[in-house]
Write a protein that holds these residues in place. Sequence first.
Motif, PDB file in Angstrom:
ATOM      1  N   UNK A 362     -55.797  31.142  29.450  1.00  0.00           N
ATOM      2  CA  UNK A 362     -56.118  31.828  28.205  1.00  0.00           C
ATOM      3  C   UNK A 362     -55.595  31.028  27.019  1.00  0.00           C
ATOM      4  N   UNK A 363     -56.024  31.413  25.829  1.00  0.00           N
ATOM      5  CA  UNK A 363     -55.594  30.716  24.623  1.00  0.00           C
ATOM      6  C   UNK A 363     -54.112  30.908  24.356  1.00  0.00           C
ATOM      7  N   UNK A 364     -53.571  32.016  24.791  1.00  0.00           N
ATOM      8  CA  UNK A 364     -52.153  32.304  24.586  1.00  0.00           C
ATOM      9  C   UNK A 364     -51.573  32.874  25.872  1.00  0.00           C
ATOM     10  N   UNK A 365     -50.266  32.780  26.042  1.00  0.00           N
ATOM     11  CA  UNK A 365     -49.631  33.454  27.176  1.00  0.00           C
ATOM     12  C   UNK A 365     -49.634  34.962  26.982  1.00  0.00           C
ATOM     13  N   UNK A 366     -49.076  35.677  27.944  1.00  0.00           N
ATOM     14  CA  UNK A 366     -48.993  37.132  27.893  1.00  0.00           C
ATOM     15  C   UNK A 366     -47.684  37.577  28.531  1.00  0.00           C
ATOM     16  N   UNK A 367     -47.459  38.870  28.547  1.00  0.00           N
ATOM     17  CA  UNK A 367     -46.238  39.407  29.157  1.00  0.00           C
ATOM     18  C   UNK A 367     -46.291  39.344  30.670  1.00  0.00           C
ATOM     19  N   UNK A 368     -47.439  38.967  31.220  1.00  0.00           N
ATOM     20  CA  UNK A 368     -47.644  38.947  32.672  1.00  0.00           C
ATOM     21  C   UNK A 368     -47.831  37.537  33.227  1.00  0.00           C
ATOM     22  N   UNK A 369     -47.846  36.524  32.367  1.00  0.00           N
ATOM     23  CA  UNK A 369     -48.212  35.180  32.818  1.00  0.00           C
ATOM     24  C   UNK A 369     -47.062  34.195  32.689  1.00  0.00           C
ATOM     25  N   UNK A 370     -47.192  33.087  33.409  1.00  0.00           N
ATOM     26  CA  UNK A 370     -46.188  32.030  33.412  1.00  0.00           C
ATOM     27  C   UNK A 370     -46.863  30.672  33.337  1.00  0.00           C
ATOM     28  N   UNK A 371     -46.104  29.677  32.867  1.00  0.00           N
ATOM     29  CA  UNK A 371     -46.586  28.301  32.849  1.00  0.00           C
ATOM     30  C   UNK A 371     -45.415  27.377  33.168  1.00  0.00           C
ATOM     31  N   UNK A 372     -45.422  26.836  34.378  1.00  0.00           N
ATOM     32  CA  UNK A 372     -44.326  25.962  34.787  1.00  0.00           C
ATOM     33  C   UNK A 372     -43.023  26.707  34.987  1.00  0.00           C
ATOM     34  N   UNK A 373     -43.055  27.881  35.593  1.00  0.00           N
ATOM     35  CA  UNK A 373     -41.833  28.656  35.828  1.00  0.00           C
ATOM     36  C   UNK A 373     -40.801  27.805  36.560  1.00  0.00           C
ATOM     37  N   UNK A 374     -39.604  27.690  35.982  1.00  0.00           N
ATOM     38  CA  UNK A 374     -38.627  26.754  36.547  1.00  0.00           C
ATOM     39  C   UNK A 374     -37.273  27.382  36.859  1.00  0.00           C
ATOM     40  N   UNK A 375     -37.060  28.625  36.478  1.00  0.00           N
ATOM     41  CA  UNK A 375     -35.810  29.291  36.790  1.00  0.00           C
ATOM     42  C   UNK A 375     -36.048  30.710  37.245  1.00  0.00           C
ATOM     43  N   UNK A 376     -35.260  31.179  38.215  1.00  0.00           N
ATOM     44  CA  UNK A 376     -35.373  32.545  38.734  1.00  0.00           C
ATOM     45  C   UNK A 376     -33.973  33.055  39.049  1.00  0.00           C
ATOM     46  N   UNK A 377     -33.403  33.777  38.113  1.00  0.00           N
ATOM     47  CA  UNK A 377     -32.050  34.302  38.270  1.00  0.00           C
ATOM     48  C   UNK A 377     -32.113  35.817  38.319  1.00  0.00           C
ATOM     49  N   UNK A 378     -31.407  36.413  39.262  1.00  0.00           N
ATOM     50  CA  UNK A 378     -31.460  37.858  39.444  1.00  0.00           C
ATOM     51  C   UNK A 378     -30.065  38.447  39.278  1.00  0.00           C
ATOM     52  N   UNK A 379     -29.963  39.501  38.481  1.00  0.00           N
ATOM     53  CA  UNK A 379     -28.690  40.201  38.349  1.00  0.00           C
ATOM     54  C   UNK A 379     -28.962  41.621  37.859  1.00  0.00           C
ATOM     55  N   UNK A 380     -28.325  42.585  38.499  1.00  0.00           N
ATOM     56  CA  UNK A 380     -28.388  43.956  38.039  1.00  0.00           C
ATOM     57  C   UNK A 380     -29.777  44.547  37.984  1.00  0.00           C
ATOM     58  N   UNK A 381     -30.657  44.133  38.881  1.00  0.00           N
ATOM     59  CA  UNK A 381     -32.002  44.666  38.902  1.00  0.00           C
ATOM     60  C   UNK A 381     -32.947  44.021  37.920  1.00  0.00           C
ATOM     61  N   UNK A 382     -32.496  42.964  37.229  1.00  0.00           N
ATOM     62  CA  UNK A 382     -33.333  42.244  36.274  1.00  0.00           C
ATOM     63  C   UNK A 382     -33.554  40.822  36.772  1.00  0.00           C
ATOM     64  N   UNK A 383     -34.802  40.401  36.764  1.00  0.00           N
ATOM     65  CA  UNK A 383     -35.167  39.026  37.104  1.00  0.00           C
ATOM     66  C   UNK A 383     -35.400  38.257  35.808  1.00  0.00           C
TER      67      UNK A 383
END
Length: 398
Positions: A362-383
């Motif tokens: 799409x022309x812009x990202x959104x709250x549901x999309x990613x581009x080159x996701x490079x980190x995934x940290x999880x704490x307290x139920x939040x990713x």
Amino acid sequence: MSATPSARGLRPAVPALLLLLPALLAGCGGGGGGDDDPDLIEAFGLYGQADYEGSAPNRGATTASNTLAQPLGNVASDGTRLFIADTANNRILGFAAVPTTPATAASFVLGQSSATANTPATARDRLALPGAVFTGEGKLVVADSGNNRVLIWNTIPDSAGDLPDVVVGQTDFVSSTSGTSATNLAFPTAAVIANGRLVVADQNNNRVLVWNSVPTANGAAADLVLGQPGFTTREADDEADEMNKPAGLWSDGFRLLVTDSGNNRVLYWALFPQQSSADADYVMGQSGFSRSSAGSSASTLRAPFGVGSDGTRIYVADSGNNRVLRYNAFPLENGLAASEVYGQESFTSVTANDADQDGDSDDTPASTTLSGASGAFIYGGVLYVSDRNNNRILFFPQ
């Protein structure tokens, strides 16, 4: 934008940060969500952009402020404080409280002389392309990738004037030469402390180094090497005792996960290795060892980078497929299939910033999309996802 995030992956217990959802959504503006992508998990907050449609480094400005530029690896949080490795701005942003709106300014900056400076340098109070940040056991650790070193604060800093206490990979705070030995590093991209050990992903040396106790002196030699037969070799390969561009780490001191990015896989030691060159027990992203092909399915990966876990579930930033995968258990066999995907609707979708899932960005990202996701940290139920090419951090429900 929908007023409520997707229920997929949301745990029954609501973490404290999720209680801020209405305020976060109010501050985040438009973009994403809605009826076009009902099956994609929706982020409930972000940092680095004014809204979900923004993607430019530093929001298009030439200087840094409460913005980001190419955040690379995992963030660090204890549920209250938050630290972000703002890689291309050559700094660490420190927050006394997790930001509740994109306009929240960092409480302090490490690695630069001001909140708007972003020039790389080699000094005790400067950074160059920091790859990831970690907090644990009362310490803060930064993989200062461009300076070929890891910095350790013996007390978690709360102001810009707090300087690191120890450097490894170099003999002092003004050197930055890369090398291949028990005391040198070559573009380390992640470093964690687990059960009193320091563990470092030494990317360009195709290895992981382990110090059996957290170093207290500059230039301390590592005790173990994984991925290589010794401390002076750096060949890349794909056997159970070999690596190719390891990027991310997670350990609870008893188990170890390494994203072996160049081999499109994650290596898992069910018991933390006690000797150099120890074979990994299982591999994720491949059906077995001696394989390195990239793929796009529930059981394959493409250039995975960051990895995190809550001790039960595993989260992998599958950078080349523009997604994060969640595995609901640790492997008991090779080729474990993921149970959930963030950034895509299905396990076979891979296009960046594709909210309507039509196969075109799409022309812009959104709250549901990613581009080159490079980190995934999880704490307290939040990713917390480092969405590198969109120059932002997204907060997802676990």
